[in-house]
Design a protein around this motif. Sequence first.
Motif, PDB file in Angstrom:
ATOM      1  N   ALA A 146      -1.483  10.378   3.579  1.00 12.50           N
ATOM      2  CA  ALA A 146      -1.582   8.922   3.465  1.00 12.50           C
ATOM      3  C   ALA A 146      -0.220   8.299   3.244  1.00 12.50           C
ATOM      4  CB  ALA A 146      -2.543   8.543   2.333  1.00 12.50           C
ATOM      5  N   ALA A 147       0.597   8.898   2.382  1.00 11.25           N
ATOM      6  CA  ALA A 147       1.942   8.385   2.127  1.00 11.25           C
ATOM      7  C   ALA A 147       2.785   8.415   3.399  1.00 11.25           C
ATOM      8  CB  ALA A 147       2.614   9.179   1.019  1.00 11.25           C
ATOM      9  N   LEU A 148       2.664   9.488   4.163  1.00  8.93           N
ATOM     10  CA  LEU A 148       3.391   9.604   5.418  1.00  8.93           C
ATOM     11  C   LEU A 148       2.961   8.534   6.412  1.00  8.93           C
ATOM     12  CD1 LEU A 148       5.327  11.026   7.378  1.00  8.93           C
ATOM     13  CD2 LEU A 148       3.446  12.602   7.927  1.00  8.93           C
ATOM     14  N   VAL A 149       1.671   8.402   6.608  1.00 13.37           N
ATOM     15  CA  VAL A 149       1.142   7.422   7.573  1.00 13.37           C
ATOM     16  C   VAL A 149       1.558   6.014   7.174  1.00 13.37           C
ATOM     17  CG1 VAL A 149      -0.983   6.398   8.487  1.00 13.37           C
ATOM     18  CG2 VAL A 149      -0.753   8.894   8.343  1.00 13.37           C
ATOM     19  N   LEU A 150       1.420   5.702   5.905  1.00 11.83           N
ATOM     20  CA  LEU A 150       1.806   4.362   5.428  1.00 11.83           C
ATOM     21  C   LEU A 150       3.306   4.123   5.552  1.00 11.83           C
ATOM     22  CD1 LEU A 150      -0.518   4.123   2.313  1.00 11.83           C
ATOM     23  CD2 LEU A 150      -0.628   2.685   4.358  1.00 11.83           C
ATOM     24  N   ARG A 151       4.106   5.151   5.239  1.00 12.93           N
ATOM     25  CA  ARG A 151       5.564   4.999   5.361  1.00 12.93           C
ATOM     26  C   ARG A 151       5.949   4.748   6.821  1.00 12.93           C
ATOM     27  NH1 ARG A 151       9.766   3.028   2.872  1.00 12.93           N
ATOM     28  NH2 ARG A 151       9.578   1.944   4.797  1.00 12.93           N
ATOM     29  N   LEU A 152       5.316   5.469   7.734  1.00 12.27           N
ATOM     30  CA  LEU A 152       5.605   5.275   9.161  1.00 12.27           C
ATOM     31  C   LEU A 152       5.141   3.896   9.634  1.00 12.27           C
ATOM     32  CD1 LEU A 152       4.654   8.803  10.536  1.00 12.27           C
ATOM     33  CD2 LEU A 152       6.954   7.810  10.418  1.00 12.27           C
ATOM     34  N   ALA A 153       4.000   3.463   9.132  1.00 11.68           N
ATOM     35  CA  ALA A 153       3.451   2.170   9.560  1.00 11.68           C
ATOM     36  C   ALA A 153       4.232   0.988   9.002  1.00 11.68           C
ATOM     37  CB  ALA A 153       1.983   2.066   9.135  1.00 11.68           C
TER      38      ALA A 153
ATOM     39  N   PRO B  32      13.626   7.162   6.408  1.00  6.88           N
ATOM     40  CA  PRO B  32      13.669   8.545   6.903  1.00  6.88           C
ATOM     41  C   PRO B  32      13.543   9.586   5.785  1.00  6.88           C
ATOM     42  CG  PRO B  32      15.372   7.238   7.961  1.00  6.88           C
ATOM     43  CD  PRO B  32      14.793   6.392   6.862  1.00  6.88           C
ATOM     44  N   LEU B  33      14.097   9.294   4.625  1.00  7.28           N
ATOM     45  CA  LEU B  33      13.960  10.208   3.488  1.00  7.28           C
ATOM     46  C   LEU B  33      12.512  10.278   3.023  1.00  7.28           C
ATOM     47  CD1 LEU B  33      15.213  12.084   1.401  1.00  7.28           C
ATOM     48  CD2 LEU B  33      15.742  10.061   0.022  1.00  7.28           C
ATOM     49  N   GLY B  34      11.844   9.140   2.989  1.00  7.77           N
ATOM     50  CA  GLY B  34      10.435   9.119   2.602  1.00  7.77           C
ATOM     51  C   GLY B  34       9.562   9.902   3.566  1.00  7.77           C
ATOM     52  N   VAL B  35       9.858   9.771   4.843  1.00  9.69           N
ATOM     53  CA  VAL B  35       9.110  10.515   5.861  1.00  9.69           C
ATOM     54  C   VAL B  35       9.332  12.014   5.679  1.00  9.69           C
ATOM     55  CG1 VAL B  35       8.955  10.997   8.342  1.00  9.69           C
ATOM     56  CG2 VAL B  35       9.058   8.625   7.531  1.00  9.69           C
ATOM     57  N   ALA B  36      10.603  12.404   5.513  1.00  4.67           N
ATOM     58  CA  ALA B  36      10.916  13.827   5.326  1.00  4.67           C
ATOM     59  C   ALA B  36      10.267  14.378   4.060  1.00  4.67           C
ATOM     60  CB  ALA B  36      12.431  14.030   5.279  1.00  4.67           C
TER      61      ALA B  36
ATOM     62  N   ALA C 281       0.835  -1.206   0.000  1.00  2.00           N
ATOM     63  CA  ALA C 281       0.000   0.000   0.000  1.00  2.00           C
ATOM     64  C   ALA C 281       0.869   1.254   0.000  1.00  2.00           C
ATOM     65  CB  ALA C 281      -0.932  -0.002   1.208  1.00  2.00           C
ATOM     66  N   THR C 282       1.972   1.209   0.742  1.00  2.00           N
ATOM     67  CA  THR C 282       2.904   2.340   0.768  1.00  2.00           C
ATOM     68  C   THR C 282       3.451   2.611  -0.621  1.00  2.00           C
ATOM     69  OG1 THR C 282       3.547   1.784   3.030  1.00  2.00           O
ATOM     70  CG2 THR C 282       5.028   3.226   1.809  1.00  2.00           C
ATOM     71  N   VAL C 283       3.851   1.557  -1.311  1.00  6.36           N
ATOM     72  CA  VAL C 283       4.400   1.707  -2.670  1.00  6.36           C
ATOM     73  C   VAL C 283       3.346   2.282  -3.607  1.00  6.36           C
ATOM     74  CG1 VAL C 283       5.285   0.453  -4.681  1.00  6.36           C
ATOM     75  CG2 VAL C 283       6.133  -0.103  -2.381  1.00  6.36           C
ATOM     76  N   ILE C 284       2.130   1.766  -3.554  1.00  2.00           N
ATOM     77  CA  ILE C 284       1.071   2.222  -4.459  1.00  2.00           C
ATOM     78  C   ILE C 284       0.775   3.705  -4.253  1.00  2.00           C
ATOM     79  CG2 ILE C 284      -1.394   2.007  -5.004  1.00  2.00           C
ATOM     80  CD1 ILE C 284      -1.029  -1.046  -4.430  1.00  2.00           C
ATOM     81  N   VAL C 285       0.565   4.106  -3.010  1.00  2.00           N
ATOM     82  CA  VAL C 285       0.237   5.510  -2.723  1.00  2.00           C
ATOM     83  C   VAL C 285       1.419   6.416  -3.053  1.00  2.00           C
ATOM     84  CG1 VAL C 285      -0.324   7.144  -0.876  1.00  2.00           C
ATOM     85  CG2 VAL C 285      -1.525   4.963  -1.024  1.00  2.00           C
TER      86      VAL C 285
ATOM     87  N   ALA D 115       8.851  14.486  -5.259  1.00  2.00           N
ATOM     88  CA  ALA D 115       8.590  13.208  -5.935  1.00  2.00           C
ATOM     89  C   ALA D 115       9.800  12.288  -5.827  1.00  2.00           C
ATOM     90  CB  ALA D 115       8.226  13.444  -7.400  1.00  2.00           C
ATOM     91  N   ALA D 116      10.980  12.840  -6.074  1.00  3.51           N
ATOM     92  CA  ALA D 116      12.203  12.032  -5.979  1.00  3.51           C
ATOM     93  C   ALA D 116      12.417  11.532  -4.551  1.00  3.51           C
ATOM     94  CB  ALA D 116      13.401  12.848  -6.447  1.00  3.51           C
ATOM     95  N   GLY D 117      12.188  12.399  -3.579  1.00  8.15           N
ATOM     96  CA  GLY D 117      12.342  12.005  -2.179  1.00  8.15           C
ATOM     97  C   GLY D 117      11.373  10.912  -1.778  1.00  8.15           C
ATOM     98  N   LEU D 118      10.151  11.004  -2.264  1.00  2.36           N
ATOM     99  CA  LEU D 118       9.163   9.962  -1.960  1.00  2.36           C
ATOM    100  C   LEU D 118       9.589   8.617  -2.539  1.00  2.36           C
ATOM    101  CD1 LEU D 118       5.888  11.971  -2.604  1.00  2.36           C
ATOM    102  CD2 LEU D 118       6.618  11.024  -0.398  1.00  2.36           C
ATOM    103  N   ILE D 119      10.043   8.622  -3.789  1.00  2.00           N
ATOM    104  CA  ILE D 119      10.451   7.371  -4.439  1.00  2.00           C
ATOM    105  C   ILE D 119      11.690   6.800  -3.755  1.00  2.00           C
ATOM    106  CG2 ILE D 119      11.319   6.345  -6.585  1.00  2.00           C
ATOM    107  CD1 ILE D 119       8.288   6.933  -6.591  1.00  2.00           C
ATOM    108  N   LEU D 120      12.696   7.631  -3.529  1.00  2.00           N
ATOM    109  CA  LEU D 120      13.892   7.149  -2.834  1.00  2.00           C
ATOM    110  C   LEU D 120      13.574   6.727  -1.404  1.00  2.00           C
ATOM    111  CD1 LEU D 120      16.498   9.770  -4.112  1.00  2.00           C
ATOM    112  CD2 LEU D 120      16.318   7.353  -4.767  1.00  2.00           C
ATOM    113  N   GLY D 121      12.554   7.346  -0.843  1.00  2.00           N
ATOM    114  CA  GLY D 121      12.130   7.023   0.512  1.00  2.00           C
ATOM    115  C   GLY D 121      11.523   5.642   0.652  1.00  2.00           C
ATOM    116  N   LEU D 122      11.213   5.010  -0.460  1.00  2.00           N
ATOM    117  CA  LEU D 122      10.750   3.622  -0.375  1.00  2.00           C
ATOM    118  C   LEU D 122      11.892   2.715   0.084  1.00  2.00           C
ATOM    119  CD1 LEU D 122       8.524   3.470  -3.567  1.00  2.00           C
ATOM    120  CD2 LEU D 122       7.757   3.456  -1.176  1.00  2.00           C
ATOM    121  N   ALA D 123      13.131   3.099  -0.228  1.00  2.00           N
ATOM    122  CA  ALA D 123      14.302   2.338   0.205  1.00  2.00           C
ATOM    123  C   ALA D 123      14.896   2.894   1.496  1.00  2.00           C
ATOM    124  CB  ALA D 123      15.363   2.337  -0.893  1.00  2.00           C
ATOM    125  N   LEU D 124      14.806   4.199   1.677  1.00  2.00           N
ATOM    126  CA  LEU D 124      15.351   4.870   2.856  1.00  2.00           C
ATOM    127  C   LEU D 124      14.203   5.547   3.596  1.00  2.00           C
ATOM    128  CD1 LEU D 124      18.377   6.538   1.036  1.00  2.00           C
ATOM    129  CD2 LEU D 124      18.491   4.564   2.561  1.00  2.00           C
TER     130      LEU D 124
END
Length: 116
Positions: free
Chosen positions: A107-114, A66-70, A4-8, A55-64
Amino acid sequence: MFVATVIVTVLLAALLGFAAIRKLSHRDPVVREYAELGVPENRLNSLAGVLLTGAAGLILGLALAPLGVAAAIGVICYFLGAVIVHIRAHDAKHLPVPLTYAALAVAALVLRLASS
């Protein structure tokens, strides 16, 4: 949860890319729309840069994570600012767009944290 995190996240990043390309186009309807909000044309490239960075931070944040959260927090702040600009300009017609982007970023933030 991670699926779900990846999709959102991918959906939001794609929408941010679309919004950035729209700003970078400097087409007359786009320039007029932002001028009505009090945003001068010379700011559109900077706003597009912020969107592309998010957008780049969100995508890279799937691997890292803290970057996705930021990145998600940054995107939320950007669109809360956009909501304020639309409200101050009495532009209820276009207000759902930044509200939707902000909701997707939350939603992306909540899912990334979860899923961390």
